[in-house]
Design an enzyme around this catalytic site. Structure first.
Site, PDB file in Angstrom:
ATOM      1  N   SER A 134     -19.705  60.050   5.839  1.00 43.15           N
ATOM      2  CA  SER A 134     -20.674  59.787   7.017  1.00 43.15           C
ATOM      3  C   SER A 134     -20.910  61.316   7.724  1.00 43.15           C
ATOM      4  O   SER A 134     -20.456  61.488   8.018  1.00 43.15           O
ATOM      5  CB  SER A 134     -20.526  58.790   7.658  1.00 43.15           C
ATOM      6  OG  SER A 134     -21.353  58.258   9.126  1.00 43.15           O
TER       7      SER A 134
ATOM      8  N   GLU B 183     -21.574  60.302  10.664  1.00 43.55           N
ATOM      9  CA  GLU B 183     -21.289  60.500  11.759  1.00 43.55           C
ATOM     10  C   GLU B 183     -20.063  61.079  11.732  1.00 43.55           C
ATOM     11  O   GLU B 183     -19.090  61.323  13.127  1.00 43.55           O
ATOM     12  CB  GLU B 183     -20.161  59.110  12.072  1.00 43.55           C
ATOM     13  CG  GLU B 183     -21.254  58.050  12.200  1.00 43.55           C
ATOM     14  CD  GLU B 183     -22.114  58.069  13.416  1.00 43.55           C
ATOM     15  OE1 GLU B 183     -21.117  57.860  14.385  1.00 43.55           O
ATOM     16  OE2 GLU B 183     -23.180  58.379  13.940  1.00 43.55           O
TER      17      GLU B 183
ATOM     18  N   TYR C 145     -14.937  55.240  14.525  1.00 41.16           N
ATOM     19  CA  TYR C 145     -14.816  55.046  13.314  1.00 41.16           C
ATOM     20  C   TYR C 145     -15.205  56.270  13.112  1.00 41.16           C
ATOM     21  O   TYR C 145     -15.187  56.402  11.272  1.00 41.16           O
ATOM     22  CB  TYR C 145     -16.886  54.262  13.468  1.00 41.16           C
ATOM     23  CG  TYR C 145     -17.728  54.920  11.736  1.00 41.16           C
ATOM     24  CD1 TYR C 145     -17.047  53.579  11.171  1.00 41.16           C
ATOM     25  CD2 TYR C 145     -18.453  55.170  11.990  1.00 41.16           C
ATOM     26  CE1 TYR C 145     -18.065  53.548   9.723  1.00 41.16           C
ATOM     27  CE2 TYR C 145     -18.985  55.868  10.431  1.00 41.16           C
ATOM     28  CZ  TYR C 145     -19.250  54.682   9.332  1.00 41.16           C
ATOM     29  OH  TYR C 145     -20.353  54.457   8.352  1.00 41.16           O
TER      30      TYR C 145
HETATM   31  P1  GDR Z   1     -25.481  54.316  13.696  1.00 42.44           P
HETATM   32  O1  GDR Z   1     -26.218  53.427  14.032  1.00 42.44           O
HETATM   33  O2  GDR Z   1     -23.818  54.557  14.526  1.00 42.44           O
HETATM   34  O3  GDR Z   1     -26.039  56.154  13.874  1.00 42.44           O
HETATM   35  O4  GDR Z   1     -25.092  54.815  12.648  1.00 42.44           O
HETATM   36  P2  GDR Z   1     -26.597  52.802  14.654  1.00 42.44           P
HETATM   37  O5  GDR Z   1     -28.406  52.128  14.151  1.00 42.44           O
HETATM   38  O6  GDR Z   1     -25.517  51.580  15.637  1.00 42.44           O
HETATM   39  O7  GDR Z   1     -26.892  53.029  16.257  1.00 42.44           O
HETATM   40  C1  GDR Z   1     -28.034  54.364  15.733  1.00 42.44           C
HETATM   41  C2  GDR Z   1     -28.140  55.108  17.256  1.00 42.44           C
HETATM   42  O8  GDR Z   1     -29.135  53.758  18.165  1.00 42.44           O
HETATM   43  C3  GDR Z   1     -28.241  54.236  19.328  1.00 42.44           C
HETATM   44  N1  GDR Z   1     -28.301  52.744  20.316  1.00 42.44           N
HETATM   45  C4  GDR Z   1     -28.448  51.532  19.710  1.00 42.44           C
HETATM   46  N2  GDR Z   1     -27.408  51.583  18.456  1.00 42.44           N
HETATM   47  C5  GDR Z   1     -27.464  49.957  18.097  1.00 42.44           C
HETATM   48  N3  GDR Z   1     -26.782  49.464  17.295  1.00 42.44           N
HETATM   49  N4  GDR Z   1     -27.346  48.668  18.735  1.00 42.44           N
HETATM   50  C6  GDR Z   1     -28.781  49.125  20.385  1.00 42.44           C
HETATM   51  O9  GDR Z   1     -28.922  48.402  20.894  1.00 42.44           O
HETATM   52  C7  GDR Z   1     -29.115  50.755  20.569  1.00 42.44           C
HETATM   53  N5  GDR Z   1     -29.703  51.289  21.393  1.00 42.44           N
HETATM   54  C8  GDR Z   1     -29.670  52.226  21.000  1.00 42.44           C
HETATM   55  C9  GDR Z   1     -26.949  54.492  18.898  1.00 42.44           C
HETATM   56  O10 GDR Z   1     -25.811  54.442  20.512  1.00 42.44           O
HETATM   57  C10 GDR Z   1     -26.644  55.007  18.052  1.00 42.44           C
HETATM   58  O11 GDR Z   1     -27.003  56.883  19.022  1.00 42.44           O
HETATM   59  C11 GDR Z   1     -24.931  54.058  11.077  1.00 42.44           C
HETATM   60  C12 GDR Z   1     -23.922  53.324  10.204  1.00 42.44           C
HETATM   61  O12 GDR Z   1     -24.614  52.656   9.796  1.00 42.44           O
HETATM   62  C13 GDR Z   1     -22.643  54.537  10.075  1.00 42.44           C
HETATM   63  O13 GDR Z   1     -21.997  53.366   9.160  1.00 42.44           O
HETATM   64  C14 GDR Z   1     -22.879  55.410   9.309  1.00 42.44           C
HETATM   65  O14 GDR Z   1     -22.066  55.934   8.657  1.00 42.44           O
HETATM   66  C15 GDR Z   1     -24.365  56.148   9.656  1.00 42.44           C
HETATM   67  O15 GDR Z   1     -25.439  55.425  10.439  1.00 42.44           O
HETATM   68  C16 GDR Z   1     -24.276  57.255   9.098  1.00 42.44           C
END
Ligand code: GDR
Length: 330
Positions: free
Chosen positions: A127, A129, A151
């Protein structure tokens, strides 16, 4: 007929991969956890050719039994505790499934083995990440890792284990360092789907607003359907290797909001978005942007679905789904 075993079969990538491999003429087996897994029916309805096998990434003997039963040519390890925010609240469970789970799968393959002429090939879902607090932009296969969550740390472990098994046991083991990949099958907890689903519900009058965390984070978002093609392609190469899979474009959550709200005909997303520290992470990854030129050169891979198309595809699908649900409830 080639045989493939997929872990994480009920997740977004597992579902895409199962369809993709069935389309290529594979016999596809999916590992499912627990008795009467509620998602098992969904994946079987989607792909009736799929066969389910019991097993758990936390239990080595179940993985050995699964590999013995399936005798796969290829194993795709797409299973993980994949929600970064949750990994802060359940770090040990994350390390167990997302980190040690990779080691157990590699061990199962090493122990059961394939035949001399037909060794098992292994794909690990690494990933972006792992790059975390990025050392350079764009990130490529040689960029140093600095994970920012339990993670991310677990994924670094799995990534290095995969390389270690390749080097120690000559296993055909490859990793795709996949940047964010989305689509209508994305879980509702991830930011893209939370937004497109929320907008569809706002459009239908079912909710007033969407509550989010860090709006300045920037991600390289691609389409999951494109990404599984790259994963498969890695296992068709003579030599195993690691590849960044990404679109090369980055967008902030705010830009995502702009595009997504425009799909629904709104140009003033601020009106509908609330912020709550509950959705912020103790440490976040601020910027990701991948350089997939190696995958392009060696696998001939490039993404087909552009960012705007992806967001619109997700919004349209959510609108249909939410409309159907609302009609059923009426
Ligand atoms: P990520 O995906 O952490 O990049 O991991 P996510 O969509 O959860 O977050 C992306 C960014 O958005 C910001 N964010 C929020 N995120 C979520 N989930 N909910 C919210 O309300 C919100 N508001 C802002 C987060 O802080 C973050 O910066 C995904 C997963 O699929 C992993 O398993 C994978 O490895 C990576 O993508 C590549």
């Amino acid at each position: 007929m080639k045989r493939a075993l997929i872990t994480g079969i009920t997740g977004q990538d597992g579902r895409h991969m199962s369809e993709f491999l069935t389309g290529k003429g594979y016999q596809v087996f999916g590992l499912v956890r627990g008795q009467a897994n509620p998602k098992a029916k969904l994946v079987l309805d989607e792909n009736p050719a799929l066969e389910l096998v019991e097993g758990d990434l936390r239990d080595l003997s179940s993985l050995i039994a699964a590999v013995e039963q399936v005798q796969p040519d290829e194993v795709y390890n797409l299973g993980a505790m994949s929600f970064v925010a949750l990994s802060f609240r359940q770090p040990e469970l994350t390390a167990d499934i997302t980190g040690l789970g990779v080691l157990r799968m590699l061990e199962a393959i090493r122990i059961v083995g394939g035949t001399e002429h037909n060794p098992v090939r292994f794909y690990q879902a690494s990933s972006s990440e792992m790059f975390g607090k990025v050392r350079e932009t764009p990130q490529h296969e040689g960029t140093a890792f600095h994970p920012r969550s339990p993670y991310g740390v677990a994924k670094v472990f799995g990534h290095h284990m995969t390389i270690n098994y390749r080097e120690s046991y000559n296993l055909h083991a490859s990793s795709g360092i996949c940047f964010n990949h989305e689509g209508p099958r994305r879980g509702l907890e991830f930011v893209t789907r939370k937004i497109t689903n929320g907008i569809a519900r706002i459009k239908l009058g079912l909710q007033d607003s969407i509550t989010l965390g860090n709006l300045d984070a920037a991600r390289d978002w691609g389409f999951a359907g494109d990404f599984v093609e790259a994963m498969w392609s890695m296992l068709q190469q003579d030599e195993p290797d690691d590849f960044v899979i990404a679109t090369g474009e980055t967008h902030t959550v705010k830009e995502l909001l702009d595009v997504a709200f425009q799909c629904a005909g709104y140009d003033d997303w601020e009106r509908f978005v609330r912020q709550d520290p509950r959705f912020e992470r103790p440490a976040d990854v601020e910027l990701l942007m991948g350089d997939a030129s190696k995958a392009n050169a060696k696998l001939g891979w490039k993404p087909k679905v552009a960012f705007d198309e992806l967001v619109s595809m997700m919004y349209e699908s959510d609108l249909i789904e939410e409309t159907k649900k609302a009609e059923l409830e009426r």
